[in-house]
Design a protein around this motif. Structure first.
Motif, PDB file in Angstrom:
ATOM      1  N   TRP A 196      12.427   2.274  -0.461  1.00 55.81           N
ATOM      2  CA  TRP A 196      12.463   1.537   0.796  1.00 55.81           C
ATOM      3  C   TRP A 196      11.294   0.560   0.930  1.00 55.81           C
ATOM      4  CZ3 TRP A 196      16.455   0.574   3.539  1.00 55.81           C
ATOM      5  CH2 TRP A 196      17.505   1.485   3.632  1.00 55.81           C
ATOM      6  N   THR A 197      10.111   0.954   0.484  1.00 57.26           N
ATOM      7  CA  THR A 197       8.978   0.026   0.601  1.00 57.26           C
ATOM      8  C   THR A 197       9.174  -1.200  -0.286  1.00 57.26           C
ATOM      9  OG1 THR A 197       7.780   1.428  -0.990  1.00 57.26           O
ATOM     10  CG2 THR A 197       7.222   1.675   1.341  1.00 57.26           C
ATOM     11  N   LEU A 198       9.765  -1.008  -1.462  1.00 61.42           N
ATOM     12  CA  LEU A 198      10.069  -2.159  -2.316  1.00 61.42           C
ATOM     13  C   LEU A 198      11.088  -3.070  -1.625  1.00 61.42           C
ATOM     14  CD1 LEU A 198       9.696  -3.564  -5.027  1.00 61.42           C
ATOM     15  CD2 LEU A 198      11.555  -2.154  -5.940  1.00 61.42           C
ATOM     16  N   PHE A 199      12.072  -2.458  -0.977  1.00 62.26           N
ATOM     17  CA  PHE A 199      13.062  -3.232  -0.219  1.00 62.26           C
ATOM     18  C   PHE A 199      12.390  -3.989   0.917  1.00 62.26           C
ATOM     19  CE2 PHE A 199      16.002  -3.412   3.424  1.00 62.26           C
ATOM     20  CZ  PHE A 199      17.039  -4.154   2.873  1.00 62.26           C
ATOM     21  N   PHE A 200      11.465  -3.329   1.620  1.00 61.04           N
ATOM     22  CA  PHE A 200      10.761  -3.972   2.731  1.00 61.04           C
ATOM     23  C   PHE A 200       9.935  -5.166   2.255  1.00 61.04           C
ATOM     24  CE2 PHE A 200      10.569   0.334   5.136  1.00 61.04           C
ATOM     25  CZ  PHE A 200      11.924   0.214   5.439  1.00 61.04           C
ATOM     26  N   GLY A 240       0.812  -1.203   0.000  1.00 66.01           N
ATOM     27  CA  GLY A 240       0.000   0.000   0.000  1.00 66.01           C
ATOM     28  C   GLY A 240       0.849   1.258   0.000  1.00 66.01           C
ATOM     29  N   TRP A 241       1.868   1.295   0.837  1.00 63.16           N
ATOM     30  CA  TRP A 241       2.764   2.461   0.877  1.00 63.16           C
ATOM     31  C   TRP A 241       3.495   2.630  -0.450  1.00 63.16           C
ATOM     32  CZ3 TRP A 241       5.588   1.939   6.294  1.00 63.16           C
ATOM     33  CH2 TRP A 241       4.672   2.280   7.298  1.00 63.16           C
ATOM     34  N   PHE A 242       3.983   1.532  -1.018  1.00 64.07           N
ATOM     35  CA  PHE A 242       4.665   1.615  -2.311  1.00 64.07           C
ATOM     36  C   PHE A 242       3.739   2.209  -3.371  1.00 64.07           C
ATOM     37  CE2 PHE A 242       5.549  -0.187  -6.497  1.00 64.07           C
ATOM     38  CZ  PHE A 242       6.888   0.185  -6.680  1.00 64.07           C
ATOM     39  N   SER A 243       2.494   1.765  -3.380  1.00 64.06           N
ATOM     40  CA  SER A 243       1.533   2.240  -4.377  1.00 64.06           C
ATOM     41  C   SER A 243       1.225   3.721  -4.192  1.00 64.06           C
ATOM     42  CB  SER A 243       0.245   1.424  -4.279  1.00 64.06           C
ATOM     43  OG  SER A 243       0.510   0.043  -4.468  1.00 64.06           O
ATOM     44  N   ILE A 244       1.154   4.175  -2.950  1.00 62.18           N
ATOM     45  CA  ILE A 244       0.909   5.590  -2.691  1.00 62.18           C
ATOM     46  C   ILE A 244       2.041   6.440  -3.251  1.00 62.18           C
ATOM     47  CG2 ILE A 244       0.808   7.330  -0.859  1.00 62.18           C
ATOM     48  CD1 ILE A 244      -0.723   5.276   0.837  1.00 62.18           C
ATOM     49  N   ASN A 245       3.274   6.039  -2.981  1.00 68.67           N
ATOM     50  CA  ASN A 245       4.423   6.800  -3.479  1.00 68.67           C
ATOM     51  C   ASN A 245       4.516   6.744  -4.995  1.00 68.67           C
ATOM     52  OD1 ASN A 245       6.318   7.739  -1.073  1.00 68.67           O
ATOM     53  ND2 ASN A 245       5.506   5.745  -0.495  1.00 68.67           N
ATOM     54  N   LEU A 246       4.245   5.564  -5.575  1.00 66.91           N
ATOM     55  CA  LEU A 246       4.273   5.431  -7.032  1.00 66.91           C
ATOM     56  C   LEU A 246       3.209   6.313  -7.679  1.00 66.91           C
ATOM     57  CD1 LEU A 246       5.235   3.951  -9.630  1.00 66.91           C
ATOM     58  CD2 LEU A 246       3.485   2.223  -9.150  1.00 66.91           C
TER      59      LEU A 246
END
Length: 540
Positions: free
Chosen positions: A457-461, A415-421
């Motif tokens: 970072w979210t992708l790394f997580f 969800g966080w990754f999608s928000i940033n993307l």
């Protein structure tokens, strides 16, 4: 088909926008039935509630035991920056378009309808499953006063009814409950920080000055005991805490999800988000720093997994110092945190489901609302997930709880990754179409680099979430750590294959249709007059 066209300011090229396709019709005024009932004080306290919870009061003890005081501080600080970047991204998009559907709708509108579908359903089930996680935590907390395991089902039923009722009665009741719970959490963390500081400086009954002696012995960073190299092993210990810290920060974006039901959403959300950074710094960072000063990471009490105040590092520290008056108070405060979190995640999942429904990406009947604007069908559907908490009665509380935590943590990262993307695409489209981002009510000067930081970072997580399983492989742990990745891929590519969607180009993005103007949502602010109104203006 009523076609809509936009001319590029840079090339005067005539392009077709998203709104030209009936499948992606964003003119929602005849569909969106929710009402703006959340006030400024509700929004401000919801922002606080999203940053203080069981992760700080209970989970911080495990973080300290795993990574040591400095390791835990580094891990929480890193995740805090990622959570903050995600919050800033969604806040900027929300203050531009304060409408139902929130960031899954933004993903559909500005990136790809398939991404919006996948993000929406991923976020829905991640939050819906978190509800029984928090209810299970609440039941565990009740055992602090009642150790009779036969009463677990009774407590579970009571808490399920309570949490669901808060949401079923309407958004104003949700707002008032969050306001109350947030005050309890604020008072508790402030008392704990002040008491911890007094104890550390020698104000306890035994008069011992602690200072930073535990950073020297047993040390500032613990080992994970996974590899032989000392530096690498300490890094893995910190990485392990990063995953746990993410669960603690999950839900910060709730304040933006509630935008479509908030009075003066643009002004109130912008004000709340600007203050979140300082709340994270004061409450979370000082809290983690304080427990690292008060309790050594090799304290046997930190190995406890009872899930009550007895596990809290604050209670452990005060007990060690001879202060015995706080455990019951702290357990009650942690219980309030768990109840607040359960209610908040139920609210978030129901609103995202409602947004999917009015966009045609979920069954239409889920868009049904009451006359007062409550999306009752979505609320009841989300409430059904609360019944999963009864699994803990027979399957073992801790096993089920940890399984749920692992599943929803990956969903939160996605969800966080999608928000940033989505923000990266939003920023690109706004610039291409000649909009001045600085004129938006909320704009972070670090953008879009803040979004790139969050994406990386979210992708790394997501990829490292279950790294420990590769040192000692267990099928169940591997599945709970990574099952969300193939689920998300199936949702995205399945929708894309069925509807032949495509990624929107910057000049095709629609930043106007169905979005209320500032004049439609914002009323002139009432300046504070009395002393208490002025105090409230500072606090809220």
């Amino acid at each position: 088909m009523d076609k809509k066209w936009r001319a590029s300011k840079s090339s005067q090229e005539i392009v077709e926008t998203v709104a030209c396709d009936d499948r992606y019709d964003f003119d929602f005024h005849d569909l969106d039935r929710v009402q703006r009932r959340l006030k400024q004080r509700h929004v401000q306290m919801i922002a606080v509630a999203g940053t203080i919870g069981t992760g700080l009061f209970l989970g911080s003890g495990n973080a300290l035991q795993v990574a040591g005081p400095l390791g835990a501080l580094i891990a929480y600080a890193l995740v805090a920056t990622v959570a903050y970047s995600s919050l800033c991204c969604i806040a900027e998009m929300t203050t531009w378009a304060p409408i139902s559907g929130t960031f899954p709708h933004y993903a559909s509108r500005w990136v790809d309808p398939a991404l919006g579908f996948a993000v929406g359903w991923n976020y829905f089930y991640a939050n819906a499953v978190t509800v029984p996680v928090e209810i299970s935590a609440s039941v565990i907390l009740m055992t602090f006063w009642d150790e009779n395991k036969n009463h677990a089902a009774i407590y579970t039923a009571i808490i399920v009814v309570f949490v669901c009722a808060i949401n079923i009665f309407g958004v104003q009741y949700f707002g008032e409950s969050e306001f109350f719970f947030s005050i309890v959490k604020l008072v508790l963390i402030i008392v704990l920080l002040l008491t911890g500081l007094i104890v550390d400086l020698g104000g306890s009954p035994d008069r011992e000055v602690i200072g930073f002696k535990f950073w020297a012995n047993p040390g500032a960073v613990n080992r994970a005991n996974l590899v032989g190299d000392l530096g690498a092993d300490r890094f893995l210990a910190i990485l392990n805490v990063v995953i746990q810290a993410a669960f603690s920060f999950k839900g910060m974006e709730l304040v933006c999800i509630a935008a479509s039901e908030t009075e003066n959403p643009r002004r109130n959300i912008a004000k709340a988000v600007r203050r979140v950074f300082y709340r994270i710094l004061v409450f979370y960072m000082l809290g983690i720093l304080m427990i690292g000063m008060l309790v050594p990471f090799n304290d046997p009490a930190l190995l406890s997994r009872v899930g009550t105040a007895a596990q809290s590092p604050f209670v452990i520290a005060l007990n060690r110092a001879g202060v015995k008056a706080f455990p019951h108070l702290i357990n009650a405060g942690i219980l309030a945190s768990a109840l607040s979190s359960a209610s908040s995640f139920l609210f978030a999942s129901s609103r995202v489901l409602y947004g999917l429904s009015i966009r045609g990406q979920a069954p239409k009947w889920m868009a049904h609302t009451t006359k007062k604007g409550l999306p009752i069908a979505a609320v009841l559907t989300s409430s059904a997930f609360a019944l999963m908490s009864f699994m803990t009665v027979s399957a073992g509380v801790e096993t089920v709880f940890n399984w749920f935590v692992n599943v929803v943590t990956t969903g939160g990262f996605i969800g966080w990754f999608s928000i940033n993307l989505t923000y990266v695409y939003f920023h690109r489209g706004m610039v291409a179409q000649g909009y001045n981002l600085k004129k938006n009510i909320y704009n972070n000067p670090l953008q879009p680099y803040l979004a790139y930081w969050g994406m990386g970072w979210t992708l790394f997580f997501v990829l490292m979430n279950g790294y420990a399983v590769f040192f000692k492989f267990e099928t169940s742990l591997f599945l709970t750590a990574y099952i969300n990745i193939p689920i998300f891929a199936v949702l995205y590519f399945g929708y894309k294959w069925k509807y032949s969607t495509r990624i929107w180009k910057p000049l095709e993005m629609d930043f106007v249709t169905g979005i209320p103007t500032v004049e439609e949502t914002e009323l002139p602010p009432d300046p504070p007059v009395t002393f208490f109104e002025k105090v409230g203006a500072v606090l809220f």
